[in-house]
Each structure stands twice: as C-alpha cells, then as structure tokens.
Design a protein around this motif. Structure first.
Motif, PDB file in Angstrom:
ATOM      1  N   ALA A 220       0.830  -1.205   0.000  1.00  7.84           N
ATOM      2  CA  ALA A 220       0.000   0.000   0.000  1.00  7.84           C
ATOM      3  C   ALA A 220       0.867   1.259   0.000  1.00  7.84           C
ATOM      4  N   ILE A 224       0.542   4.096  -2.876  1.00  7.12           N
ATOM      5  CA  ILE A 224       0.063   5.420  -2.465  1.00  7.12           C
ATOM      6  C   ILE A 224       1.116   6.483  -2.715  1.00  7.12           C
ATOM      7  N   GLY A 267      -6.514   4.589   0.112  1.00  6.41           N
ATOM      8  CA  GLY A 267      -5.461   3.611  -0.117  1.00  6.41           C
ATOM      9  C   GLY A 267      -5.168   2.757   1.097  1.00  6.41           C
ATOM     10  N   TYR A 268      -4.848   3.400   2.216  1.00 11.95           N
ATOM     11  CA  TYR A 268      -4.520   2.627   3.421  1.00 11.95           C
ATOM     12  C   TYR A 268      -5.749   1.938   3.992  1.00 11.95           C
ATOM     13  N   MET A 271      -6.440  -1.029   1.281  1.00 12.59           N
ATOM     14  CA  MET A 271      -5.341  -1.966   1.053  1.00 12.59           C
ATOM     15  C   MET A 271      -4.699  -2.485   2.344  1.00 12.59           C
ATOM     16  N   VAL A 272      -4.967  -1.818   3.481  1.00 11.04           N
ATOM     17  CA  VAL A 272      -4.336  -2.252   4.738  1.00 11.04           C
ATOM     18  C   VAL A 272      -5.383  -2.581   5.794  1.00 11.04           C
TER      19      VAL A 272
END
Length: 737
Positions: A220, A224, A267-268, A271-272
């Motif tokens: 990620a 990003i 994004g985080y 993806m996380v």
C-alpha cells in the motif's frame, strides 16, 4: 393448481432471484428454523407430492408458454432499460442497508465478546500483529521522510531553477524537469520500500519471513506514494518550475493537500485496514468497513467540491478571458459553469461501481482515473507546446524576405488556423481516449472494424489533400511573387508579365480551391458526378442568360492573348483615354487625366489604342511669321533638338534624330513647320514638353516671330496707301478739357 403449489411457487421464485451475496449475508443473520425452508424440504422429500408438483408445473408451462413469450417480447424491449436501472438501484440500496445491518450485528457481537460466524478474535494475536506492523510503519515512513528531507531538496532546487530559465520552448524544459523530479521521487519511494522490507523481514516476526500485515502495508505504501508522486507533478507546492498545471503555489498546495488526504484515506483503508480486519476480526466487518470508507470519501470529496465551486469557477473564467482563441474561451467558460457537476458525477460513478462490485471496481476505477489524468495532462502539454511553437511569428531570413516579401505574411496568416485545427484534434483525441479508458468506447475494436478503418483512412486522406493543396498554393504563389519582384536579380518584369502572372495567380486560386473541394468530397464518399453534371448544366444556363458576361470574358481572353494592353499602359478605350490600372478577365479599370476612374467591360471595346508599345513619337507643329526665313527657322528647331539631346535627363528617352517634315501648311497668319521626335514609349509627352520649351527660347533669342491670331484695320486713303492719321485721346483728358 392446488393451494400447496400456489404457496410454493413464490418461494421457489425468491430462491432463484435473490443474489448469491445477499443470500449469504442473510444466512449469517437468520436462524435455521425458517418454516419456508422446512416446508420446501418436506415437499421435495415426499415422492408423491414431488411428482404431483412436477406434473402441475409442466402443465402450467405448456399452457402459458405462448402467452408468456408474447408478453415478454412486447415488454422486454420497452422496459429492459428501466428494469435494469430499477434493479441496479434496488441492489445498491439493499446492499448498503444489508451491509449496515450486518456491520451493526458484528459490532454488537464484538462488544459482547462474540463474532458472527466461526471467527473468534484473539486479542493477544491482534496486539502482537499491531505492534509488529507499527514498527514496520515507523521504520518505512522515517526512512522515506529522511531521504526526502536530505536528498530531495538539493535536486529539486536545481531542477526548479533550470526549468524556469528562458527558452524558446519552456514547456519542453519544464516537462523534462518534472519527469526528472518524478524519477527522484520514485527512487526515494523505492529505497524506503526496500528499507521497510528489510525491517519487516529481519527485525519483525520470525527471521527471514515477512508477515502478511507488513506485506500489506508495504504494498500500500508503494502504491500510495507513487500516486502522490504523480500528484506532485501536477500540484508541486514549493517549486513553481516542477508544476505542470499553470496555477500558483497556494492553489497547488490546497489541492495537493486535499487530494493526498483522499488518496491516503482510500489507499490505506482499502489496502491495509480492510484486509487486516478481514484476517483478524471478521470478513463481514471488513465489507461494512469498505462501504463506510467509500461513503466517507464521497462525502469528503463532495464537500471540497461544493466549497470551492465559485472560487474555482472564477479562476477558470479569468483564464478564459486571457485566452486568445475563441474556442478556448468558449470551452473554459463552459467548464467554469459545469466543473463541479462533472466532478460530482465522477465521484458518484466511482461510488456506484465500488458498491456494485467491490472486488473489481476499485482497481478499474483507479487505472481508468490514472489513464484519464495522464491523457488530459498530455493533451494540455501538447496544446501548450503547439501554442509556444506555432504561436510565435515566423521570421524568414533577410534574403528570402527580399526575394519573396509576401511569403512571411502569408505563412503567418496560416498559423492561427493551423493552430486551431491541431488543438481541435488534440481535444478530440483527449475525449475519445478518456472514453476508451472508462470502457465507454473501444477504440481498438472500432479501428479494427471495417467502418472504423475506412473512416480513419478517409480523414487522413482529406487532411493530406488539404496539406498538399496548401503547400502547392504557397509554392506557386511564392514563385509568382518571386517573378514579379524586381529585386530577385532578373530586374523589373515587363508589364505583360505582371498582368499575366497576376491573372494566373487568381485563376490558380480558383482552380485549386475547386479541385481540392471536389477531391476531398470524393474521398469522403460523396459522389461528385452529379455535382459536376449540375455545374455543367448551371454553367450552360448562365451562359444563355448572361451572354454579355460571356462576351466580356471571351473578349478579355483574346485581348490578353494578343497583348493589346497591360497594367500601366496609356490607352484609349471606348472614347476614354487614361492609364490602365487594373485588368481582370472581364473588364479594365482606366484612370483618366482628371483622376476619374472608369471601368470598361471588354464587350464594349472595339478598338484598343495603346500609346505604350515599343516606341512613340512627339509630333510638333511650329508656326512662324510669313516674313521669317523658313530655313533659318528649321535651323533653330534643330538647335533646340541638339540641346534637348544634350540634357542628361531627356537623352535616355530620345531614340533617334530629329525628323523635319518641312512646311506642311501656309495658314492664314503663319507658315506651319512639322517635326517629329522618336521617344521611348510613354515618354512622348514629357519629351514634347521639354522640346517646346527649348523651341520657344531659341526663337526668342533669334527674333523669330511666333504669330498669334490678330486683326489688321485698314483706313481709306489714296492709291499710294497713304491714309490720314487717326486722332486718339484719353477719355479722362477730354472730360477735363
């Protein structure tokens, strides 16, 4: 149909129509003692009832097959779009509601110490994973920030200074510097990624192995930060030379901050956080969290758009007023009114796609957005580059300007139209490629098809024809101009050459435009045969109805072929004498001695009297008194001619010796002597005026009388001619006496 069948048919339809994802979500929340499922199982387990149900269903199918098919055919075409839209909207609404319901149940289960399904939360494992992930995050971000602080500014400052230096094409210099700065960003992100991998592999967890949590974060982080690096290419906050968009630093910092925050949040989060929640807590909670993230990002983006609606519209209008092209001004004014609607529409589409297909929509939206931004940026750069290259005035060398003084102005007159056409092509390309990026159009398939290939071939052919026609016109017009220019080394062209070349240039323009239009229409697939036939019939009709015009044209053609006159000649046409200033294929414009401009159609010209062909004569008749010696008078005429030839100003125009015709008349009061002087064409009047002056001076010096009309009064007297004196007195004296 019995009652049991009527009750079971809706149940069977519901089981077939409910989407698999919705059924799975319902199974996690509903209990297993639903009476509908039990009744269906009992019915299917009994062999007699099952056979009876099958028979009844087959009978219903046979009886209503035709009716059902007819109704379906009538209604499917009209209601398919509306039904699909309604089903999609209902699916989105039901999906969001279902996810919120499941999310509430999961959170409630977490609070009570339970998780829906078979997943159980291990607090110890969760804390350990969180601690390990925190170490990787801190190490990666620390390495990234240190490298950007230490390495980045040195290189960025040099690139910024070089980009702002003067250049003929500053956009190329700026693009090179921005690309180099982006390469530096990519290298820094790559080094930080490698450092984070080393920490995750050798310092966190078991040596030589990388945890799933660390791998998720590092991936990620890479994605990003690369997106943010691309964002800095457009909205660099500190370096004006490393910013592609033409905005100031404060504006760039504002949009960079909001867009970076939105990218980081999505994004985080996707993806996380979402995968970690799915691994350690619950997959259902992960799905609900994804919906919350999408809604939060949409609300945040919509708030920023609406907050800056008027401010950004004002900036776009200012840019529109500064634009020199009408198309750019119109486009920017339209964009100022609708930019917020376009932005909101984009985020609505993204939200709908993600909610409909969470697994596939987000990568598709990401790549489509990146492609669209790249296409728009490249289009803006190309448009700016074209403006910088073609917007400057074309300057030719002094030698070319001397030989072809109109070529530079002609080329510069073509530049604005060519620039508009190329910018239109760039805009069309940006729109088509953007639609292709979002799968609205498939340009590759369209181009591979017969219609697409044929259309592109025709467009390219027409563009090539127009370019060739423009090149032919510029070349031939420049050659004609070169021939007409007296400074090209060949001297002043003759009047006939000037007239014919001017007429040829006009005819060439008409012929070239006609041929270009015909060939272009033919390439576009339009049959020009009827056009040619129609033009022939129209020409015949015009010929019958405008015989005078046809006569003008035909007479004018023969006058030019016979070289009867040229521009600048002194001629007599239709009883009017003057200088021919303008010749066309139909008429001639003559300015007479008093300055009046006459337009004479060639059809009214019977005789052309041209005073400017090869040579001319000054014919002078000089009168002397009867008592003068004729031979002496002729001698003084020759002396005046010798003095005329000795004059440096008049000598080039005198072509031969003086011709004395002698006495041509014994008039009432004078003896008339005629002389003739051969001169250059058109100079007979000037030479004649100079010669008359000298004749008057020589006759006065020699005492030769030039008679003028007079009367002799005779008084009656004797045969010897003696007459009495005439007594004269003044009237004043008589009155006073």
């Amino acid at each position: 149909m019995n009652l049991t069948t009527k009750m079971l048919l809706p149940i069977i339809w519901l089981l077939c129509a409910v989407p698999a994802g919705m059924v799975q979500a319902q199974q996690s929340t509903q209990t297993n003692d639903n009476p509908s499922y039990s009744a269906l199982a009992d019915l299917l387990e009994n062999e007699q009832s099952r056979e009876k149900l099958i028979n009844e269903l087959r009978t219903m199918a046979d009886n209503s097959a035709a009716q059902t098919q007819a109704v379906a055919e009538e209604t499917s075409a009209a209601s398919s779009s509306s039904r699909e839209l309604a089903q999609t909207t209902r699916a989105i609404a039901e999906g969001i509601g279902e996810q919120f319901t499941v999310l509430a149940n999961v959170v409630n289960g977490l609070v009570e110490g339970e998780v829906a399904g078979d997943d159980q939360v291990s607090m110890a494992g969760l804390m350990e994973a969180t601690l390990n992930l925190s170490l990787v995050i801190v190490a990666t971000l620390l390495a990234f920030m240190l490298m950007r602080r230490l390495i980045g500014p040195l290189l960025y400052a040099k690139l910024d200074g070089w980009a702002l230096q003067g250049s003929n094409t500053p956009v190329i210099r700026r693009v090179i510097c921005v690309v180099l700065a982006a390469v530096v960003d990519v290298v820094i992100v790559g080094l930080a990624y490698v450092g984070g991998n080393l920490v995750a592999t050798f310092l966190v967890g078991e040596t030589g192995e990388q945890t799933t949590q660390a791998s998720l974060f590092l991936n990620a982080f890479m994605v990003i930060e690369l997106l943010k690096a691309g964002l800095r290419m457009l909205f660099s906050r500190r370096y004006d030379g490393l910013r592609l968009l033409p905005i100031n630093a404060s504006e760039a910092a504002y949009w960079n901050r909001h867009m970076a925050l939105l990218i980081g949040l999505l994004g985080y989060g996707v993806m996380v956080v979402e995968p970690l929640v799915s691994i350690h807590i619950s997959a259902v909670l992960s799905q609900g969290l994804n919906t919350l993230l999408m809604l939060a990002a949409f609300v945040y983006a919509a708030t920023v758009i609406l907050k800056n609606r008027r401010r950004l519209a004002g900036i776009i209008r200012t840019s529109a007023e500064q634009s020199r092209l009408a198309t750019s001004r119109i486009s920017l004014h339209l964009l100022a009114r609708t930019w917020h609607l376009l932005a909101l529409g984009y985020f609505v589409v993204v939200l709908v796609l993600v909610l409909l297909s969470p697994a596939n929509a987000l990568p598709f939206v990401l790549f489509a957005t990146l492609k669209t931004l790249g296409i728009i940026v490249v289009g803006l750069l190309l448009s700016t580059l074209l403006g910088q290259i073609m917007g400057r005035r074309i300057e030719l060398s002094p030698d070319i300007r001397r030989k072809m003084p109109l070529l530079e102005a002609r080329l510069n007159s073509y530049v604005p139209n060519a620039l508009r056409f190329l910018r239109f092509l760039v805009l069309a390309g940006v729109i088509l490629l953007s639609l292709n990026a979002w799968k609205i159009l498939d340009l590759a398939t369209w181009y591979a098809s017969e219609a697409g290939g044929m259309l592109m071939g025709r467009i390219i052919a027409v563009a090539f024809i127009l370019a060739v026609s423009a090149a032919i016109w510029v070349t031939l017009a420049s050659l004609i101009e070169h021939k007409l220019n007296p400074e090209t080394g060949t001297g002043m062209p003759s009047a006939r050459t000037q007239t014919l070349l001017s007429l040829f240039r006009s005819a060439l323009a008409v012929l070239l435009v006609t041929m270009t239009v015909m060939i272009a229409l033919s390439e576009l697939g339009i049959d020009i045969g009827p056009l040619i036939a129609g033009a022939g019939v129209l020409g015949l009709a015009i010929g019958f109805g405008a015989q005078k015009l046809v006569q003008d044209v035909i007479t004018g053609v023969f006058i030019q072929i016979e070289n009867a006159m040229n521009t600048g000649d002194v001629v007599t046409l239709g009883g009017i004498t003057g200088t021919a200033e303008k010749l066309s294929i139909r008429s001639v414009g003559i300015r007479d001695l008093s300055g009046t401009y006459h337009i004479i159609p060639f059809s009214s010209v019977d005789t052309v009297s041209n005073y400017m062909r090869e040579f001319a004569y000054h014919v002078g008749e000089y009168r002397v008194s009867y008592r003068e010696n004729i031979d002496e008078a002729i001698t003084h005429l020759q002396n005046a001619f010798d003095e005329l030839v000795a004059d440096a100003e008049q000598k080039p125009y005198v072509l031969d010796a003086l011709e004395v015709a002698g006495v041509i008349a014994l008039a009432d009061s004078s003896v008339n002597i005629r002389v003739r002087i051969k001169t250059a064409p058109g100079m007979q009047w000037a030479v004649g005026r100079a010669y008359n002056r000298l004749v008057k001076m020589h006759f006065e010096q020699a005492g030769i009388e030039i008679p003028y009309p007079q009367s002799t009064v005779h008084f009656e007297g004797s045969r010897q001619g003696m007459a009495p004196a005439l007594k004269l007195e003044q009237a004043g004296e008589r009155h006073s006496g």
